[in-house]
Scaffold this motif. Structure first.
Motif, PDB file in Angstrom:
ATOM      1  N   SER A  99       8.697  72.500  44.338  1.00  0.00           N
ATOM      2  CA  SER A  99       7.987  72.372  45.613  1.00  0.00           C
ATOM      3  C   SER A  99       7.567  70.930  45.868  1.00  0.00           C
ATOM      4  O   SER A  99       7.250  70.184  44.949  1.00  0.00           O
ATOM      5  CB  SER A  99       6.764  73.299  45.647  1.00  0.00           C
ATOM      6  OG  SER A  99       5.860  72.980  44.612  1.00  0.00           O
ATOM      7  N   VAL A 100       7.601  70.564  47.141  1.00  0.00           N
ATOM      8  CA  VAL A 100       7.256  69.202  47.574  1.00  0.00           C
ATOM      9  C   VAL A 100       5.944  69.284  48.339  1.00  0.00           C
ATOM     10  O   VAL A 100       5.880  69.886  49.407  1.00  0.00           O
ATOM     11  CB  VAL A 100       8.378  68.604  48.458  1.00  0.00           C
ATOM     12  CG1 VAL A 100       7.958  67.256  49.027  1.00  0.00           C
ATOM     13  CG2 VAL A 100       9.664  68.480  47.648  1.00  0.00           C
ATOM     14  N   TRP A 101       4.925  68.668  47.773  1.00  0.00           N
ATOM     15  CA  TRP A 101       3.594  68.697  48.370  1.00  0.00           C
ATOM     16  C   TRP A 101       3.306  67.405  49.117  1.00  0.00           C
ATOM     17  O   TRP A 101       2.266  66.769  48.934  1.00  0.00           O
ATOM     18  CB  TRP A 101       2.542  68.973  47.298  1.00  0.00           C
ATOM     19  CG  TRP A 101       2.585  70.395  46.828  1.00  0.00           C
ATOM     20  CD1 TRP A 101       3.555  70.978  46.058  1.00  0.00           C
ATOM     21  CD2 TRP A 101       1.660  71.416  47.130  1.00  0.00           C
ATOM     22  NE1 TRP A 101       3.285  72.295  45.854  1.00  0.00           N
ATOM     23  CE2 TRP A 101       2.112  72.599  46.504  1.00  0.00           C
ATOM     24  CE3 TRP A 101       0.488  71.456  47.857  1.00  0.00           C
ATOM     25  CZ2 TRP A 101       1.431  73.805  46.601  1.00  0.00           C
ATOM     26  CZ3 TRP A 101      -0.203  72.659  47.936  1.00  0.00           C
ATOM     27  CH2 TRP A 101       0.273  73.813  47.318  1.00  0.00           C
ATOM     28  N   VAL A 102       4.225  67.009  49.949  1.00  0.00           N
ATOM     29  CA  VAL A 102       4.055  65.834  50.806  1.00  0.00           C
ATOM     30  C   VAL A 102       4.003  66.354  52.233  1.00  0.00           C
ATOM     31  O   VAL A 102       4.808  67.216  52.618  1.00  0.00           O
ATOM     32  CB  VAL A 102       5.246  64.844  50.640  1.00  0.00           C
ATOM     33  CG1 VAL A 102       5.082  63.654  51.561  1.00  0.00           C
ATOM     34  CG2 VAL A 102       5.369  64.402  49.193  1.00  0.00           C
ATOM     35  N   LYS A 103       3.064  65.842  53.019  1.00  0.00           N
ATOM     36  CA  LYS A 103       2.918  66.306  54.397  1.00  0.00           C
ATOM     37  C   LYS A 103       4.188  66.030  55.190  1.00  0.00           C
ATOM     38  O   LYS A 103       4.830  64.988  55.025  1.00  0.00           O
ATOM     39  CB  LYS A 103       1.740  65.609  55.070  1.00  0.00           C
ATOM     40  CG  LYS A 103       0.405  66.020  54.531  1.00  0.00           C
ATOM     41  CD  LYS A 103      -0.702  65.311  55.269  1.00  0.00           C
ATOM     42  CE  LYS A 103      -2.061  65.696  54.713  1.00  0.00           C
ATOM     43  NZ  LYS A 103      -3.132  64.986  55.409  1.00  0.00           N
ATOM     44  N   ALA A 104       4.496  66.962  56.056  1.00  0.00           N
ATOM     45  CA  ALA A 104       5.680  66.823  56.907  1.00  0.00           C
ATOM     46  C   ALA A 104       5.605  65.558  57.754  1.00  0.00           C
ATOM     47  O   ALA A 104       6.626  64.908  57.992  1.00  0.00           O
ATOM     48  CB  ALA A 104       5.838  68.048  57.797  1.00  0.00           C
ATOM     49  N   THR A 105       4.409  65.181  58.171  1.00  0.00           N
ATOM     50  CA  THR A 105       4.271  63.972  58.989  1.00  0.00           C
ATOM     51  C   THR A 105       4.673  62.732  58.192  1.00  0.00           C
ATOM     52  O   THR A 105       5.283  61.816  58.741  1.00  0.00           O
ATOM     53  CB  THR A 105       2.835  63.807  59.515  1.00  0.00           C
ATOM     54  OG1 THR A 105       1.919  63.896  58.420  1.00  0.00           O
ATOM     55  CG2 THR A 105       2.499  64.855  60.560  1.00  0.00           C
ATOM     56  N   GLU A 106       4.353  62.717  56.903  1.00  0.00           N
ATOM     57  CA  GLU A 106       4.753  61.590  56.052  1.00  0.00           C
ATOM     58  C   GLU A 106       6.260  61.567  55.853  1.00  0.00           C
ATOM     59  O   GLU A 106       6.886  60.502  55.900  1.00  0.00           O
ATOM     60  CB  GLU A 106       4.055  61.672  54.693  1.00  0.00           C
ATOM     61  CG  GLU A 106       2.575  61.407  54.731  1.00  0.00           C
ATOM     62  CD  GLU A 106       1.927  61.555  53.357  1.00  0.00           C
ATOM     63  OE1 GLU A 106       2.526  61.092  52.366  1.00  0.00           O
ATOM     64  OE2 GLU A 106       0.834  62.143  53.287  1.00  0.00           O
ATOM     65  N   LEU A 107       6.851  62.745  55.621  1.00  0.00           N
ATOM     66  CA  LEU A 107       8.307  62.808  55.454  1.00  0.00           C
ATOM     67  C   LEU A 107       9.010  62.392  56.751  1.00  0.00           C
ATOM     68  O   LEU A 107       9.998  61.661  56.714  1.00  0.00           O
ATOM     69  CB  LEU A 107       8.731  64.213  55.035  1.00  0.00           C
ATOM     70  CG  LEU A 107       8.298  64.662  53.643  1.00  0.00           C
ATOM     71  CD1 LEU A 107       8.607  66.136  53.433  1.00  0.00           C
ATOM     72  CD2 LEU A 107       8.958  63.817  52.567  1.00  0.00           C
ATOM     73  N   ALA A 108       8.490  62.860  57.877  1.00  0.00           N
ATOM     74  CA  ALA A 108       9.073  62.505  59.177  1.00  0.00           C
ATOM     75  C   ALA A 108       9.018  60.997  59.397  1.00  0.00           C
ATOM     76  O   ALA A 108       9.990  60.378  59.834  1.00  0.00           O
ATOM     77  CB  ALA A 108       8.345  63.237  60.300  1.00  0.00           C
ATOM     78  N   GLU A 109       7.877  60.406  59.067  1.00  0.00           N
ATOM     79  CA  GLU A 109       7.723  58.958  59.229  1.00  0.00           C
ATOM     80  C   GLU A 109       8.701  58.204  58.342  1.00  0.00           C
ATOM     81  O   GLU A 109       9.325  57.237  58.771  1.00  0.00           O
ATOM     82  CB  GLU A 109       6.286  58.548  58.899  1.00  0.00           C
ATOM     83  CG  GLU A 109       6.003  57.081  59.151  1.00  0.00           C
ATOM     84  CD  GLU A 109       4.557  56.735  58.852  1.00  0.00           C
ATOM     85  OE1 GLU A 109       4.346  55.650  58.254  1.00  0.00           O
ATOM     86  OE2 GLU A 109       3.663  57.520  59.213  1.00  0.00           O
TER      87      GLU A 109
END
Length: 108
Positions: free
Chosen positions: A41-51
């Motif tokens: 599992s990846v516990w990084v916010k989607a907004t960070e991944l999108a950026e």
């Protein structure tokens, strides 16, 4: 799947080519390259991944939903409204793994 080497990156690019569209391939690569817990599992916010990908949040979210519908991502947890995803084993279905080879040893 977790990216550990250039070989892993090349495998992902080959595995997703002609199967996924460019945005989908980028999202798969982001999940594979992100810090993962033991369960993947990846516990990084989607907004960070999108950026990181240079995508708007709505495009990233839509792409992630597409990948979930196609069976490439699965939701594994949530914290309030935040969903946690991981790549499914789909990505490694055709991956060639070196097999252990037995060697005959003569006992003399």
């Amino acid at each position: 799947m977790k990216v550990h080497s250039t070989e892993d990156v090349l495998y992902i690019l080959k595995r997703t080519g002609r199967v996924l569209n460019p945005n989908q391939r980028i999202v798969v690569m982001l999940y594979a390259a992100s810090d993962q817990r033991p369960d993947g599992s990846v516990w990084v916010k989607a907004t960070e991944l999108a950026e990181t990908a240079g995508m708007s949040a709505p495009v990233f979210s839509r792409t992630r939903k597409e990948l979930e519908a196609l069976g490439w991502l699965e939701e594994v947890d949530s914290v309030g409204p935040v969903k946690v995803f991981r790549l499914t084993p789909t990505i490694e279905v055709e991956r060639e793994r070196p097999t252990a080879r037995l060697r005959a040893v003569s006992g003399g």
